[in-house]
Design a protein around this motif. Structure first.
Motif: not given
Length: 193
Positions: A38-42, A59-61, A88-89, A114-115
């Motif tokens: 769910s994102g923030d893989l960076s 998903t894009i974080g 993501h959030s 996530g987030d």
């Protein structure tokens, strides 16, 4: 169906793969049939690494500056009679269920986000809410093993869990293990505080 849930991997420049933290992440992901990030893989390298274990949806974080065609703003899945929505959030803080449902193009039974780096597992108004925390920076601590999530789905039955990946020497895992079992829309077991 066993689904691994992960968010906020935030790999720093000093490591390239989650297995550089120890064998625990690979041991967990080798047991699942699908992975939801769910994102923030960076870094897209995270997806490359995860794909050795199972297909990945992402998903894009807000910390994903490099676009990757494998990631979307919102992911929607129908699995074993469960409608899953992942973003993501949730935009932080408690929000009424009607507001949360509006984050998705159609109503969902399971919401994944996530987030926050804070693990969360909740069953509210007939909807499972799951935030797997962070496997690398749990509860915003420094780099260490943290938490991931697990969903086991069958028609009319669900097991959801927050899994502690283990301990990094000298850096305790601050995460909290939780689990939730639902059958025919009713909670049959819960270790959620």
């Amino acid at each position: 169906m066993r689904i691994g849930i992960v968010s906020d991997t935030h790999l720093p420049n000093i490591i390239r793969h989650l297995d550089e933290l120890g064998p625990e992440p690979a041991a967990f992901f080798s047991t699942v049939e699908l992975i939801l990030h769910s994102g923030d893989l960076s870094s897209p390298m995270v997806l490359d690494w995860l794909e050795q274990f199972a297909p990945v949806r992402c998903t894009i974080g807000n910390n994903d500056p490099i676009s990757d065609p494998r990631c979307k703003d919102v992911e929607m899945l129908d699995l074993h009679g469960w409608r899953i929505g992942m973003i993501h959030s949730f935009k932080r803080g408690f929000r009424p269920m009607a507001d949360l449902q509006q984050l998705f193009p159609s109503p969902v039974d399971i919401m994944i986000a996530g987030d926050t780096h804070l693990e969360r597992l909740e069953y509210r108004e007939g909807v499972v809410i799951l935030n797997s925390g962070s496997p690398t920076f749990p509860q915003h601590k420094d780099l260490r093993l943290g938490t991931v999530g697990l969903l086991e789905l069958a028609p009319n039955a669900l097991h959801a869990e927050i899994v502690l990946l283990g301990e990094t020497p000298g850096k305790p895992n601050p995460g909290q293990a939780m689990s939730l079992n639902i059958r025919d829309g009713q909670v049959v077991a819960s270790s959620v505080s």
